[in-house]
Design an enzyme around this catalytic site. Sequence first.
Site, PDB file in Angstrom:
ATOM      1  N   ARG A  29       0.867  -1.026   0.141  1.00  0.00           N
ATOM      2  CA  ARG A  29      -0.069   0.218  -0.084  1.00  0.00           C
ATOM      3  C   ARG A  29       0.904   1.297   0.082  1.00  0.00           C
ATOM      4  O   ARG A  29       2.006   1.190   0.572  1.00  0.00           O
ATOM      5  CB  ARG A  29      -1.017   0.035   1.360  1.00  0.00           C
ATOM      6  N   GLY A  30       0.551   2.015  -0.684  1.00  0.00           N
ATOM      7  CA  GLY A  30       1.071   3.510  -0.651  1.00  0.00           C
ATOM      8  C   GLY A  30       0.159   4.610  -1.191  1.00  0.00           C
ATOM      9  O   GLY A  30      -0.974   4.531  -1.291  1.00  0.00           O
ATOM     10  N   THR A  31       0.850   5.984  -1.090  1.00  0.00           N
ATOM     11  CA  THR A  31      -0.132   6.868  -1.383  1.00  0.00           C
ATOM     12  C   THR A  31      -0.738   7.081  -2.418  1.00  0.00           C
ATOM     13  O   THR A  31      -1.757   7.439  -2.875  1.00  0.00           O
ATOM     14  CB  THR A  31       0.372   8.252  -0.928  1.00  0.00           C
ATOM     15  N   LYS A  52      -1.349  -3.890  -9.398  1.00  0.00           N
ATOM     16  CA  LYS A  52      -1.375  -2.690  -8.807  1.00  0.00           C
ATOM     17  C   LYS A  52      -2.308  -1.753  -9.348  1.00  0.00           C
ATOM     18  O   LYS A  52      -2.471  -1.497 -10.514  1.00  0.00           O
ATOM     19  CB  LYS A  52       0.105  -1.991  -9.300  1.00  0.00           C
ATOM     20  N   ASP A 151      16.900   5.534  -8.581  1.00  0.00           N
ATOM     21  CA  ASP A 151      16.236   5.477  -7.117  1.00  0.00           C
ATOM     22  C   ASP A 151      16.703   4.053  -6.873  1.00  0.00           C
ATOM     23  O   ASP A 151      15.760   3.361  -6.344  1.00  0.00           O
ATOM     24  CB  ASP A 151      14.849   5.641  -7.375  1.00  0.00           C
TER      25      ASP A 151
END
Length: 502
Positions: A29-31, A52, A151
């Site tokens: 889960r992420g924003t 996703k 990244d």
Amino acid sequence: MDYDFKAKLAAERERVEDLFEYEGCKVGRGTYGHVYKARRKDGKDEKEYALKQIEGTGISMSACREIALLRELKHPNVIALQKVFLSHSDRKVWLLFDYAEHDLWHIIKFHRASKANKKPMQLPRSMVKSLLYQILDGIHYLHANWVLHRDLKPANILVMGEGPERGRVKIADMGFARLFNSPLKPLADLDPVVVTFWYRAPELLLGARHYTKAIDIWAIGCIFAELLTSEPIFHCRQEDIKTSNPFHHDQLDRIFSVMGFPADKDWEDIRKMPEYPTLQKDFRRTTYANSSLIKYMEKHKVKPDSKVFLLLQKLLTMDPTKRITSEQALQDPYFQEDPLPTLDVFAGCQIPYPKREFLNEDDPEEKGDKNQQQQQNQHQQPTAPPQQAAAPPQAPPPQQNSTQTNGTAGGAGAGVGGTGAGLQHSQDSSLNQVPPNKKPRLGPSGANSGGPVMPSDYQHSSSRLNYQSSVQGSSQSQSTLGYSSSSQQSSQYHPSHQAHRY
């Protein structure tokens, strides 16, 4: 467009909920979204997928960039985007990836926790070599196609679990990736702050505007050191990750404390860095007179004359113009000595790492430290919340509030859900080695996963991708698993941190 035609097209459009079973299988889960472990409903294959869902309506520029890149990139060590689903009814976007059961963030955490529990279980050196080789191979492919990842960190390095691609490394989270051929303006103007602090190259911290492939190589060097020691080599206190100022005093202090202050002859162009005046004002060379990478690694029982150290030194060269390239690193003597790298990084061992756990749809992903809600914009693969060992492990270094938004290997306190014993090596190591005097080369994804890395398995593509990247703002992206979709994260290792990367 004719309304009836649009209605007919919408009716014929494949819907995620009709094709895949994923309810109750959230692993990240992420924003910017959620990641689910999914299987086909029609039973055409037993393969597991990472599905996703991008939050909100429509699609961000970052997601557009990632989708465009992933549709072009085809390499055994780069996560594969299988399909994109657009739902016209609720305007949601779904991305379908191969599912990876583990990632380096959780694998390293597993071993770090074993040290904290006084039952140290180091990553086998053969596994470290295979992991590094495959990471370099994937990055070499990206760089040959004019793509900077920007990244790289353990959470973005996925590792496949049991199956046809067992033990195969997959580089994930392409939300920050950019093409670097003839940019319209300096990359630093487009994205002032890039890469998680602990893995950020010194030239970025000093405000370099035209940074190069060397920033990815530095990050790989940091990951290599972390694999060898189970500790982030340049961990430091994190400040406001949203700042547009690249200069970070504490991070530079940590780098100099390990590496020593660069001599003028070692990095002549340091004087040309935009933040050099600040560096002169805030730092004194004499403070770091007794610091060196040799001393740091000797504490971790890595000898300065060993091939492993010599390669690490080349990857962590301060001057970006002198830093080794991915192509040169793949030819390094380290990869020519036994044990040779293998396609299956677990070759000869059982996999002791726990699988990802499913998240509750309602519970927040981070139950403990709310500071961990801050995450740098990135995309990650599904990860399960790490299981807790009987006694909470004391993390030797401050744990990064997941700037690693958990790429995750499903959690990993020592002994958690895994075997209590260490990795067991195969008695006949010759089965996993490359023939003598042959340059190791990873094979295609269809190759025998446990076999040696053969030179002729595949050739690196040197052709450019026919894709013009869209410009993203300076916002940092947070991630839901290595399957990237921008999200924010703050950088601290924490046992309960679990955002999976895709």
